[in-house]
Enzyme design. Structure first.
Site, PDB file in Angstrom:
ATOM      1  N   GLY A  46      56.553  50.028  91.534  1.00 32.41           N
ATOM      2  CA  GLY A  46      55.552  49.314  91.153  1.00 32.41           C
ATOM      3  C   GLY A  46      54.198  50.348  91.377  1.00 32.41           C
ATOM      4  N   LEU A  48      52.085  50.859  88.923  1.00 31.24           N
ATOM      5  CA  LEU A  48      52.364  51.842  87.699  1.00 31.24           C
ATOM      6  C   LEU A  48      51.260  52.637  87.480  1.00 31.24           C
ATOM      7  CD1 LEU A  48      54.500  49.575  85.738  1.00 31.24           C
ATOM      8  CD2 LEU A  48      55.319  51.091  87.544  1.00 31.24           C
ATOM      9  N   HIS A  49      51.478  54.194  86.970  1.00 29.51           N
ATOM     10  CA  HIS A  49      50.661  54.764  86.669  1.00 29.51           C
ATOM     11  C   HIS A  49      50.995  55.451  85.525  1.00 29.51           C
ATOM     12  CE1 HIS A  49      53.139  57.854  88.535  1.00 29.51           C
ATOM     13  NE2 HIS A  49      52.969  57.052  89.653  1.00 29.51           N
ATOM     14  N   GLY A  51      52.425  58.333  84.976  1.00 30.31           N
ATOM     15  CA  GLY A  51      53.648  58.940  85.047  1.00 30.31           C
ATOM     16  C   GLY A  51      54.738  58.169  84.703  1.00 30.31           C
ATOM     17  N   HIS A  52      54.738  56.803  85.222  1.00 29.64           N
ATOM     18  CA  HIS A  52      55.759  55.712  84.932  1.00 29.64           C
ATOM     19  C   HIS A  52      55.752  55.535  83.332  1.00 29.64           C
ATOM     20  CE1 HIS A  52      54.793  54.493  89.317  1.00 29.64           C
ATOM     21  NE2 HIS A  52      56.134  54.884  89.166  1.00 29.64           N
ATOM     22  N   GLN A  76      64.164  52.209 102.312  1.00 30.27           N
ATOM     23  CA  GLN A  76      63.883  53.714 102.095  1.00 30.27           C
ATOM     24  C   GLN A  76      62.600  53.851 102.770  1.00 30.27           C
ATOM     25  OE1 GLN A  76      63.342  53.233  97.660  1.00 30.27           O
ATOM     26  NE2 GLN A  76      62.135  54.842  97.875  1.00 30.27           N
ATOM     27  N   ASP A 167      59.623  63.649  92.495  1.00 30.20           N
ATOM     28  CA  ASP A 167      60.808  63.330  93.697  1.00 30.20           C
ATOM     29  C   ASP A 167      61.942  64.205  93.324  1.00 30.20           C
ATOM     30  OD1 ASP A 167      59.343  61.134  95.171  1.00 30.20           O
ATOM     31  OD2 ASP A 167      59.205  60.270  93.187  1.00 30.20           O
ATOM     32  N   ARG A 204      50.664  56.273  95.417  1.00 30.68           N
ATOM     33  CA  ARG A 204      49.903  56.625  96.624  1.00 30.68           C
ATOM     34  C   ARG A 204      48.721  57.123  96.491  1.00 30.68           C
ATOM     35  NH1 ARG A 204      53.985  56.971 101.092  1.00 30.68           N
ATOM     36  NH2 ARG A 204      56.096  56.892  99.989  1.00 30.68           N
TER      37      ARG A 204
HETATM   38  O1  PAF Z   1      61.008  56.728  93.227  1.00 27.67           O
HETATM   39  C1  PAF Z   1      60.783  55.681  93.362  1.00 27.67           C
HETATM   40  O2  PAF Z   1      59.907  55.093  92.839  1.00 27.67           O
HETATM   41  C2  PAF Z   1      61.830  54.894  94.280  1.00 27.67           C
HETATM   42  O3  PAF Z   1      62.567  55.735  95.149  1.00 27.67           O
HETATM   43  C3  PAF Z   1      63.072  54.477  93.342  1.00 27.67           C
HETATM   44  C4  PAF Z   1      63.980  55.338  92.871  1.00 27.67           C
HETATM   45  C5  PAF Z   1      62.558  53.189  92.461  1.00 27.67           C
HETATM   46  C6  PAF Z   1      63.909  53.628  94.462  1.00 27.67           C
HETATM   47  O4  PAF Z   1      63.469  52.670  95.185  1.00 27.67           O
END
Ligand code: PAF
Length: 297
Positions: A46, A48-49, A51-52, A76, A167, A204
């Site tokens: 979530g 969202l920007h 990039g998403h 995580q 990532d 972030r």
């Molecule tokens: O890159 C992310 O936003 C998270 O690590 C992911 C892949 C959605 C898993 O929670």
């Protein structure tokens, strides 16, 4: 009297399908599966920007239907404060996605639903891939990522899944996960989305003010310098330059800077002319942890 009003203008607003359980999702996807339609998947946490949105747009070009998951995965986060402060804005995210005005389904499960009651990471062995950089500095992080990605893949059963190269180590872990678990999904790597000044887009970044976003440009500056100097300068000397740049900018704290070959992701101090390398960085600004990376040769 003055009234502050926030108006979100959505061109061609289209109602979105939002599903909150994997059971509802599977039922919804049934006819697409039966008709052998390509299902694209963009997993997100979530906030969202652009990039998403670029991942979702690419998925829309290549697939009949796109599922965007919005789920802040607790397993995580190795730092509880980071988990607590992670931005959550489902209504705004849905509005942003609906502005894309196409066939997107939002999947926003609870932890209980996606983890079937037991919110716990599985233990994986990704060898060297998961042992350095993010793997070293965020113990357990990749177990949590791999667990939730595996569970999300089971729920969505996508044909293609889109992951950003910001990532990069996560991307390589997911490629390995899919091979280990023989998941029938094609992983599509997507280039890092940056703002005009070069800052890698990240949820972030929302937690940074205008000045701090300027200061955060130090990450891309040192990465670009590393790329410029890579052909002529030793890795040791490049690292020294990075450490000096951070010493001169104490508002940014360097967590790590590494140069790793792109296959093993093991940090190296010497170069092999036959190999491809990337530089990886993590740093903190005003308590916000940022990561970035760049191709070097
Ligand atoms: O890159 C992310 O936003 C998270 O690590 C992911 C892949 C959605 C898993 O929670």
């Amino acid at each position: 009297m003055q009234i502050a009003v926030n108006i979100l203008i959505l061109p061609d607003f289209k109602a979105m399908t939002i599903l909150q359980t994997k059971e509802d999702l599977q039922q919804y996807l049934g006819p697409y599966k039966q008709a052998n339609k390509c299902i694209g998947f963009v997993p997100t946490m979530g906030a969202l920007h652009q990039g998403h949105l670029s991942l979702a747009s690419r998925a829309l070009e290549e697939c009949a239907l796109v599922v965007v998951s919005i789920f802040v995965n607790p397993t995580q986060f190795n730092n509880p404060e980071d988990l607590e402060k992670y931005p959550r804005q489902l209504a705004q995210d849905v509005a942003i996605l609906s502005a894309l005005n196409t066939d997107i389904v939002v999947f926003s499960p609870t932890s209980e639903n996606i983890y079937a009651g037991q919110v716990k990471a599985r233990q994986y062995d990704f060898g060297d891939l998961g042992s350095f950089m993010e793997g070293l500095h965020r113990p357990g992080h990749f177990d949590g990522v791999a667990t939730v990605v595996s569970l999300l893949f089971d729920a969505v059963t996508p044909d293609r899944a889109y992951f950003g190269e910001k990532d990069y180590q996560q991307l390589r872990i997911v490629e390995t996960l899919v091979a280990i678990e023989k998941q029938p999904v094609i992983i599509v790597p997507c280039a890092i989305a940056r703002n005009v000044e070069g800052l890698a887009l990240s949820s972030r970044n929302q937690r940074l003010n205008v000045l701090q976003r300027q200061q955060a440009l130090l990450l891309i500056q040192v990465l670009r310098d590393a790329r410029k100097n890579f052909g002529t300068t030793s890795i040791e000397a490049i690292k020294k330059q990075v450490f000096t740049a951070f010493e001169n900018n104490p508002e940014c704290t360097l967590e790590y800077f590494e140069i790793a070959d792109v296959v093993s992701l093991v940090p190296r101090n010497t170069k092999d002319p036959k190999k491809k390398y990337r530089a990886f960085i993590a740093a903190h600004i005003a308590g916000v942890r940022l990561i970035d990376n760049i191709e070097l040769n």
